[in-house]
Design an enzyme around this catalytic site. Structure first.
Site, PDB file in Angstrom:
ATOM      1  N   ARG A  94     114.208  89.533  32.083  1.00 14.48           N
ATOM      2  CA  ARG A  94     114.838  88.620  31.137  1.00 14.48           C
ATOM      3  C   ARG A  94     115.467  87.391  31.780  1.00 14.48           C
ATOM      4  O   ARG A  94     115.480  86.316  31.204  1.00 14.48           O
ATOM      5  CB  ARG A  94     115.972  89.395  30.466  1.00 14.48           C
ATOM      6  CG  ARG A  94     115.870  89.653  29.063  1.00 14.48           C
ATOM      7  CD  ARG A  94     117.150  90.321  28.651  1.00 14.48           C
ATOM      8  NE  ARG A  94     118.167  89.316  28.370  1.00 14.48           N
ATOM      9  CZ  ARG A  94     118.198  88.586  27.284  1.00 14.48           C
ATOM     10  NH1 ARG A  94     117.294  88.741  26.357  1.00 14.48           N
ATOM     11  NH2 ARG A  94     119.150  87.695  27.086  1.00 14.48           N
ATOM     12  N   PRO A 124     118.515  88.894  22.195  1.00 14.47           N
ATOM     13  CA  PRO A 124     117.912  87.600  21.883  1.00 14.47           C
ATOM     14  C   PRO A 124     118.369  86.503  22.856  1.00 14.47           C
ATOM     15  O   PRO A 124     119.277  86.722  23.660  1.00 14.47           O
ATOM     16  CB  PRO A 124     118.436  87.311  20.477  1.00 14.47           C
ATOM     17  CG  PRO A 124     119.691  88.099  20.353  1.00 14.47           C
ATOM     18  CD  PRO A 124     119.548  89.300  21.244  1.00 14.47           C
ATOM     19  N   VAL A 125     117.733  85.325  22.761  1.00 14.61           N
ATOM     20  CA  VAL A 125     118.136  84.193  23.612  1.00 14.61           C
ATOM     21  C   VAL A 125     118.583  83.008  22.757  1.00 14.61           C
ATOM     22  O   VAL A 125     118.611  81.879  23.223  1.00 14.61           O
ATOM     23  CB  VAL A 125     117.018  83.752  24.592  1.00 14.61           C
ATOM     24  CG1 VAL A 125     116.807  84.797  25.670  1.00 14.61           C
ATOM     25  CG2 VAL A 125     115.723  83.446  23.864  1.00 14.61           C
ATOM     26  N   ASP A 126     118.944  83.277  21.488  1.00 13.62           N
ATOM     27  CA  ASP A 126     119.314  82.199  20.573  1.00 13.62           C
ATOM     28  C   ASP A 126     120.472  81.347  21.105  1.00 13.62           C
ATOM     29  O   ASP A 126     120.502  80.126  20.917  1.00 13.62           O
ATOM     30  CB  ASP A 126     119.661  82.772  19.189  1.00 13.62           C
ATOM     31  CG  ASP A 126     120.739  83.840  19.254  1.00 13.62           C
ATOM     32  OD1 ASP A 126     120.664  84.702  20.168  1.00 13.62           O
ATOM     33  OD2 ASP A 126     121.669  83.825  18.423  1.00 13.62           O
ATOM     34  N   LEU A 127     121.412  81.971  21.814  1.00 11.85           N
ATOM     35  CA  LEU A 127     122.575  81.202  22.292  1.00 11.85           C
ATOM     36  C   LEU A 127     122.181  80.232  23.406  1.00 11.85           C
ATOM     37  O   LEU A 127     122.728  79.135  23.508  1.00 11.85           O
ATOM     38  CB  LEU A 127     123.672  82.143  22.791  1.00 11.85           C
ATOM     39  CG  LEU A 127     124.194  83.160  21.765  1.00 11.85           C
ATOM     40  CD1 LEU A 127     125.208  84.091  22.410  1.00 11.85           C
ATOM     41  CD2 LEU A 127     124.823  82.428  20.580  1.00 11.85           C
ATOM     42  N   ASP A 309     127.668  97.246  32.688  1.00 13.91           N
ATOM     43  CA  ASP A 309     126.749  97.698  33.734  1.00 13.91           C
ATOM     44  C   ASP A 309     127.312  98.851  34.572  1.00 13.91           C
ATOM     45  O   ASP A 309     126.617  99.355  35.462  1.00 13.91           O
ATOM     46  CB  ASP A 309     126.394  96.519  34.672  1.00 13.91           C
ATOM     47  CG  ASP A 309     125.447  95.531  34.006  1.00 13.91           C
ATOM     48  OD1 ASP A 309     124.933  95.833  32.919  1.00 13.91           O
ATOM     49  OD2 ASP A 309     125.212  94.448  34.589  1.00 13.91           O
ATOM     50  N   ILE A 331     128.833  95.825  24.156  1.00  9.76           N
ATOM     51  CA  ILE A 331     127.991  94.683  24.554  1.00  9.76           C
ATOM     52  C   ILE A 331     126.537  94.872  24.091  1.00  9.76           C
ATOM     53  O   ILE A 331     125.932  93.962  23.542  1.00  9.76           O
ATOM     54  CB  ILE A 331     128.010  94.470  26.082  1.00  9.76           C
ATOM     55  CG1 ILE A 331     129.436  94.430  26.620  1.00  9.76           C
ATOM     56  CG2 ILE A 331     127.235  93.202  26.472  1.00  9.76           C
ATOM     57  CD1 ILE A 331     130.243  93.223  26.262  1.00  9.76           C
ATOM     58  N   ARG A 401     114.871  97.680  41.039  1.00 16.32           N
ATOM     59  CA  ARG A 401     115.227  96.352  40.532  1.00 16.32           C
ATOM     60  C   ARG A 401     116.616  95.940  40.987  1.00 16.32           C
ATOM     61  O   ARG A 401     116.888  94.748  41.140  1.00 16.32           O
ATOM     62  CB  ARG A 401     115.189  96.343  38.999  1.00 16.32           C
ATOM     63  CG  ARG A 401     113.801  96.520  38.426  1.00 16.32           C
ATOM     64  CD  ARG A 401     113.821  96.324  36.942  1.00 16.32           C
ATOM     65  NE  ARG A 401     114.576  95.129  36.613  1.00 16.32           N
ATOM     66  CZ  ARG A 401     115.143  94.893  35.450  1.00 16.32           C
ATOM     67  NH1 ARG A 401     115.041  95.765  34.476  1.00 16.32           N
ATOM     68  NH2 ARG A 401     115.808  93.789  35.240  1.00 16.32           N
TER      69      ARG A 401
END
Ligand code: UD1
Length: 428
Positions: A94, A124-127, A309, A331, A401
């Site tokens: 992402r 989402p990535v709207d922000l 996390d 979150i 990762r």
């Protein structure tokens, strides 16, 4: 696919070196796209996510050399040969969306695949997009890609108030604003140490930024940025993860390079759970105060709150605590996928939406379990370290990762852990 075999074998003692932060490095690397001069990042972690970002930047025409066995990344983006971040790379990670702001700011154009969903929720990535639109970008969403163009004369400064705190959107807007015309004010900005690290690096490159680490960041756009050398901040999530190892197993472990300011709210929670943390020049030393772990309640929040996390790893600790702990994940939706796996090891966990109730049991028992995401995978390893018998964790590519040399680091403090390489299907 490789698996990790863990056998619970008592207290852990010794030192673990904490690497540079994956999430900082992933936002620092795209900063190369803002300048034609070299950017050198030291203290870089050696992780598959970093290799994915390397592949992405190279596909755009940037040069990325890893020196000193990957500890140093030498980046250079003299001229970009492409402005298209392909789905094949973006779907793997992402954070690839972080090339959008810099490409737009420098060259006025970018085409970036939308990242899509991921295991821990819709994300989402709207922000990110709204922030860039506020700076004058024209965006068109077609064929799963964002086609973005800056207005004539480039991006312009704007006052952007985020409706909710987003680390990635703050980073994308901050990167873009460094080269925008005029002043940008980011309100309700994320305050994570990785944002502070990005701002420091950009300032070394000549950017004019104030207020990082607070909810309002002000950026005065400049005409050009220069090269710089910047050390990546310590990985607070790797730090918190290894701090939990002696908390779960007993013993005393010093996490080298750790600082309380990176994990303050986490340390407060550990204190309530009966875990002592002391800071010295070398790092943070962790042990149980009186041999027991108390149940505690945890609510995940943006920094400086308890980090999402570290929620899975904390849950692994609370599985054998005295009493009932309540965990609330605010979150991400769907971030308790480790709970059913921990239950296979004998944990008592009830999940209702974003709430989990953990009733401590005397002992976990080893079992075959499956990693579902990066932090879930390491929580299963931590649980396995404290369990009776053998735990086999599969799908460990998630772990690669975000955790370098996890087996070597844990063996170094006495853990019984090994990676079992996948056997070739036929012969040899
Ligand atoms: C970053 C971290 C990730 C960490 C997370 C929260 C990196 C590479 N990843 O992810 O490890 O778990 O911060 O600390 O740094 N959201 C929207 N619209 C957006 C962007 C976000 O609704 O455009 C929502 C998300 O779905 C989520 C919340 O905002 O519910 C916070 O997400 P965000 O802070 O953006 O996380 P990332 O930057 O993706």
């Amino acid at each position: 696919m490789d698996t990790i075999l863990v056998r619970g074998n008592g207290p852990l003692n010794g030192e673990i070196e904490i690497a540079g932060a994956k999430n900082a490095c992933l936002t620092l690397m795209p900063a190369t796209l803002l300048t034609d001069e070299p950017l050198t990042l030291t203290n870089a972690p050696r992780l598959s996510d970093i290799r994915t970002m390397t592949e992405l930047l190279r596909s755009l025409g940037a040069e990325v050399a890893d020196l000193q066995d990957g500890r140093v990344l030498a980046l250079s983006s003299h001229a970009l040969s492409s402005h298209r971040a392909d789905y094949d790379i973006v779907r793997k990670m992402r954070a690839s969306i972080l090339v959008l702001g810099p490409m737009l700011a420098r060259d006025g154009q970018a085409i970036v695949s939308l990242p899509g969903g991921c295991a821990i929720g819709a994300r989402p990535v709207d922000l990110h997009l709204r922030a860039l639109e506020a700076m004058g970008a024209e965006l068109d969403l077609r064929d799963g890609y964002v086609h973005a163009k800056a207005p004539m004369g480039g991006l312009r400064g704007a006052v952007i108030e985020f409706p909710l705190v987003s680390v990635g959107a703050t980073e994308n807007a901050l990167l873009a604003a460094t080269l925008a015309r005029g002043t940008t004010v980011l309100k309700n900005a994320a305050r994570e140490p990785e944002i502070v690290d990005l701002a420091r690096c950009l300032r070394r490159m000549g950017a004019q930024i104030e207020g990082e680490g607070t909810g309002t960041i002000t950026i005065q756009g400049v005409d050009r940025l220069s090269g710089a050398t910047h050390p990546v901040v310590t990985d607070r999530i790797e730090l918190g993860t290894y701090m939990l190892a002696p908390a779960i197993c007993g013993g005393e472990v010093t996490c080298l390079g750790g600082r309380i300011e990176l994990v303050e709210s986490f340390c407060e929670t550990l204190d309530q759970a009966g875990i002592s943390v002391t800071e010295s020049d070398r790092g943070l030393t962790v042990s149980r105060k009186n041999g027991r772990v108390n149940a505690v309640n945890v609510v995940t929040e943006p920094f400086p709150g308890f980090p999402t996390d570290l929620q899975a790893q904390m849950m692994a600790l609370l599985c054998t605590a005295d009493g009932v702990s309540e965990l609330e994940e605010t979150i991400f939706e769907n971030r308790f996928m480790h709970a059913p796996e921990l239950a296979r090891m004998g944990a008592r966990i009830e999940v209702h939406g974003g709430h989990a109730r953990v009733t401590g049991v005397d002992r976990l028992r080893g079992a075959p379990v499956m990693a579902t995401d990066l932090r879930a995978s390491v929580s299963l390893i931590l649980a396995g370290l404290a369990a009776e018998g053998e735990t086999i964790v599969s799908r460990v590519y998630h772990l690669d990762r975000g955790y370098e040399k996890v087996v070597r680091k844990l063996r170094g403090v006495g853990a019984d852990i090994e990676r079992i390489k996948e056997q070739p299907a036929h012969g040899e």
